[in-house]
Design an enzyme around this catalytic site. Structure first.
Site, mmCIF file in Angstrom:
data_model
loop_
_atom_site.group_PDB
_atom_site.id
_atom_site.type_symbol
_atom_site.label_atom_id
_atom_site.label_comp_id
_atom_site.label_asym_id
_atom_site.label_seq_id
_atom_site.Cartn_x
_atom_site.Cartn_y
_atom_site.Cartn_z
ATOM 1 N N ARG A 1 11.782 -5.715 5.005
ATOM 2 C CA ARG A 1 11.590 -4.274 4.783
ATOM 3 C C ARG A 1 12.553 -3.451 5.626
ATOM 4 N NH1 ARG A 1 5.752 -1.703 5.489
ATOM 5 N NH2 ARG A 1 5.935 -2.711 7.520
ATOM 6 N N ARG B 1 -9.834 0.391 8.887
ATOM 7 C CA ARG B 1 -9.392 -0.952 9.250
ATOM 8 C C ARG B 1 -10.412 -1.705 10.063
ATOM 9 N NH1 ARG B 1 -3.488 0.329 8.962
ATOM 10 N NH2 ARG B 1 -2.425 -1.611 9.410
ATOM 11 N N ARG C 1 -0.070 -9.144 13.380
ATOM 12 C CA ARG C 1 -0.707 -8.151 12.499
ATOM 13 C C ARG C 1 -1.571 -8.845 11.448
ATOM 14 N NH1 ARG C 1 4.386 -5.415 10.430
ATOM 15 N NH2 ARG C 1 3.041 -4.109 9.124
ATOM 16 N N ARG D 1 11.308 -1.583 11.310
ATOM 17 C CA ARG D 1 10.195 -1.237 12.192
ATOM 18 C C ARG D 1 10.037 -2.279 13.291
ATOM 19 N NH1 ARG D 1 5.135 0.314 8.291
ATOM 20 N NH2 ARG D 1 4.060 -0.962 9.839
ATOM 21 N N LYS E 1 0.836 -1.212 0.000
ATOM 22 C CA LYS E 1 0.000 0.000 0.000
ATOM 23 C C LYS E 1 0.865 1.255 0.000
ATOM 24 C CE LYS E 1 -2.030 -1.166 3.912
ATOM 25 N NZ LYS E 1 -1.344 -2.453 4.198
HETATM 26 P P1 AP5 Z 1 4.850 -1.625 1.865
HETATM 27 O O1 AP5 Z 1 4.500 -0.817 0.683
HETATM 28 O O2 AP5 Z 1 5.617 -0.978 2.955
HETATM 29 O O3 AP5 Z 1 3.534 -2.375 2.432
HETATM 30 P P2 AP5 Z 1 2.261 -1.811 3.179
HETATM 31 O O4 AP5 Z 1 1.073 -2.437 2.552
HETATM 32 O O5 AP5 Z 1 2.303 -0.323 3.261
HETATM 33 O O6 AP5 Z 1 2.493 -2.516 4.595
HETATM 34 P P3 AP5 Z 1 2.465 -1.911 6.074
HETATM 35 O O7 AP5 Z 1 3.251 -2.854 6.936
HETATM 36 O O8 AP5 Z 1 2.866 -0.484 6.094
HETATM 37 O O9 AP5 Z 1 0.983 -2.062 6.397
HETATM 38 P P4 AP5 Z 1 0.305 -2.013 7.736
HETATM 39 O O10 AP5 Z 1 -1.076 -1.842 7.275
HETATM 40 O O11 AP5 Z 1 0.531 -3.162 8.631
HETATM 41 O O12 AP5 Z 1 1.049 -0.832 8.535
HETATM 42 P P5 AP5 Z 1 0.616 0.655 8.888
HETATM 43 O O13 AP5 Z 1 1.816 1.488 8.843
HETATM 44 O O14 AP5 Z 1 -0.571 1.046 8.079
HETATM 45 O O15 AP5 Z 1 5.656 -2.911 1.340
HETATM 46 C C1 AP5 Z 1 6.150 -3.887 2.251
HETATM 47 C C2 AP5 Z 1 7.523 -4.384 1.781
HETATM 48 O O16 AP5 Z 1 7.374 -5.073 0.539
HETATM 49 C C3 AP5 Z 1 8.556 -3.270 1.515
HETATM 50 O O17 AP5 Z 1 9.798 -3.752 1.899
HETATM 51 C C4 AP5 Z 1 8.497 -3.075 -0.006
HETATM 52 O O18 AP5 Z 1 9.732 -2.636 -0.529
HETATM 53 C C5 AP5 Z 1 8.155 -4.479 -0.498
HETATM 54 N N1 AP5 Z 1 7.310 -4.489 -1.698
HETATM 55 C C6 AP5 Z 1 6.237 -3.675 -1.961
HETATM 56 N N2 AP5 Z 1 5.680 -3.996 -3.144
HETATM 57 C C7 AP5 Z 1 6.398 -5.053 -3.630
HETATM 58 C C8 AP5 Z 1 6.317 -5.853 -4.821
HETATM 59 N N3 AP5 Z 1 5.350 -5.622 -5.757
HETATM 60 N N4 AP5 Z 1 7.217 -6.847 -4.985
HETATM 61 C C9 AP5 Z 1 8.171 -7.082 -4.059
HETATM 62 N N5 AP5 Z 1 8.316 -6.369 -2.917
HETATM 63 C C10 AP5 Z 1 7.431 -5.367 -2.701
HETATM 64 O O19 AP5 Z 1 0.118 0.479 10.391
HETATM 65 C C11 AP5 Z 1 1.019 0.211 11.422
HETATM 66 C C12 AP5 Z 1 0.286 0.170 12.757
HETATM 67 O O20 AP5 Z 1 -0.314 1.448 13.036
HETATM 68 C C13 AP5 Z 1 -0.887 -0.830 12.861
HETATM 69 O O21 AP5 Z 1 -0.471 -2.121 13.188
HETATM 70 C C14 AP5 Z 1 -1.737 -0.180 13.957
HETATM 71 O O22 AP5 Z 1 -1.207 -0.423 15.222
HETATM 72 C C15 AP5 Z 1 -1.595 1.306 13.653
HETATM 73 N N6 AP5 Z 1 -2.645 1.794 12.736
HETATM 74 C C16 AP5 Z 1 -2.450 2.368 11.513
HETATM 75 N N7 AP5 Z 1 -3.628 2.664 10.940
HETATM 76 C C17 AP5 Z 1 -4.587 2.283 11.815
HETATM 77 C C18 AP5 Z 1 -6.003 2.296 11.797
HETATM 78 N N8 AP5 Z 1 -6.690 2.790 10.749
HETATM 79 N N9 AP5 Z 1 -6.676 1.810 12.883
HETATM 80 C C19 AP5 Z 1 -6.019 1.328 13.950
HETATM 81 N N10 AP5 Z 1 -4.679 1.264 14.039
HETATM 82 C C20 AP5 Z 1 -3.957 1.743 12.978
HETATM 83 MG MG MG Z 2 2.533 1.059 4.850
#
Ligand code: AP5
Ligand code: MG
Ligand code: ZN
Length: 215
Positions: free
Chosen positions: A127, A88, A170, A159, A13
């Site tokens: 990552r 979410r 997660r 992270r 994402k």
């Molecule tokens: P990346 O693009 O970083 O993936 P992502 O989908 O953004 O994954 P996240 O881990 O950021 O998602 P998340 O939803 O768990 O975390 P968030 O920060 O939102 O890609 C991942 C890896 O793959 C990278 O290394 C990249 O280089 C590689 N990659 C990407 N595309 C690729 C491809 N096509 N091929 C190969 N490799 C590839 O949330 C974190 C925390 O915050 C949550 O756990 C929660 O505690 C809190 N939080 C955030 N939002 C909320 C909410 N709305 N409600 C409640 N808590 C929340």
């Molecule tokens: Mg992300």
């Protein structure tokens, strides 16, 4: 163009949203990035959120709803937005409907990026992130100079929630609390599925084909 980028942790994402925001000149709103910035700055919100984030749990809905409501009312959202990591839960999605009605910016689409669990674990455990918002992968998308960001030159870090045990938690939280939103948005006629298993470029062009319809 008003879209949600939806998908499990590690689906890509953030990687896609960053490029899409540049391509379409609309803001990328990542609740995870906003929360991590608050953790770094030691704000009250950051102190509260960290307890949940480090364990791979969701931060309480009322915190997120307030945060996203404020962000979407900022002036840069008039031309559209890309939401990443919100909503979410069903209460977050219900709240979003109300907020978007008020600002007259209803969703055009919810782009669901599909990736297998096995691949998600590989992506997250390899990552490396930068405080500027860039992220890399040690094998799939390595930085030009190992350990340093291509864009700002700062040190990369892993992270807290990218440790294997927290990754599993997660994914479990995603399946339990977030995945039900696929049915929620299917019922609203908004879901568009994208195969997230290919290269970053191929996923990008699939998403552009969808978003171009809403220009
Ligand atoms: P990346 O693009 O970083 O993936 P992502 O989908 O953004 O994954 P996240 O881990 O950021 O998602 P998340 O939803 O768990 O975390 P968030 O920060 O939102 O890609 C991942 C890896 O793959 C990278 O290394 C990249 O280089 C590689 N990659 C990407 N595309 C690729 C491809 N096509 N091929 C190969 N490799 C590839 O949330 C974190 C925390 O915050 C949550 O756990 C929660 O505690 C809190 N939080 C955030 N939002 C909320 C909410 N709305 N409600 C409640 N808590 C929340
Ligand atoms: Mg992300
Ligand atoms: Zn950087």
């Amino acid at each position: 163009m008003n879209v949600v980028l939806f998908g499990p942790p590690g689906a890509g994402k953030g990687t896609q949203a960053k490029e899409l925001a540049k391509h379409y000149t609309i803001p990328h709103i990542s609740t995870g990035d906003i929360l991590r910035a608050n953790v770094r700055e030691g704000t009250d919100l950051g102190i509260r959120a960290r307890k949940y984030m480090d364990k791979g749990e969701l931060v309480p809905d009322e915190v997120l709803i307030g945060l996203i409501s404020n962000r979407l009312s900022e002036p840069d959202c008039v031309s559209g937005y890309i939401l990443d990591g919100y909503p979410r839960t069903v209460p977050q999605a219900d709240a979003l409907r109300g907020i978007l009605e008020q600002i007259s910016k209803p969703l055009d689409a919810v782009v669901n990026i599909e990736v297998s669990d096995e691949e998600l674990v590989k992506r997250l455990s390899g990552r490396r992130s930068c405080n500027c918002g860039e992220s890399y992968h040690i094998a799939f998308n390595p930085p030009q100079k190992e350990g340093y960001c291509n864009v700002c030159g700062n040190d990369l870090y892993q992270r807290e929630d990218d440790m294997e045990e927290v990754i599993r938690q997660r994914l479990a939280v995603y399946n339990d609390k977030t995945k039900p939103l696929i049915d929620y948005y299917t019922d609203m006629g908004l879901i568009v599925n994208v195969d997230g298993a290919g290269s970053v470029e191929s996923v990008f062009s699939q998403i552009c084909r969808i978003m171009d319809q809403y220009k």
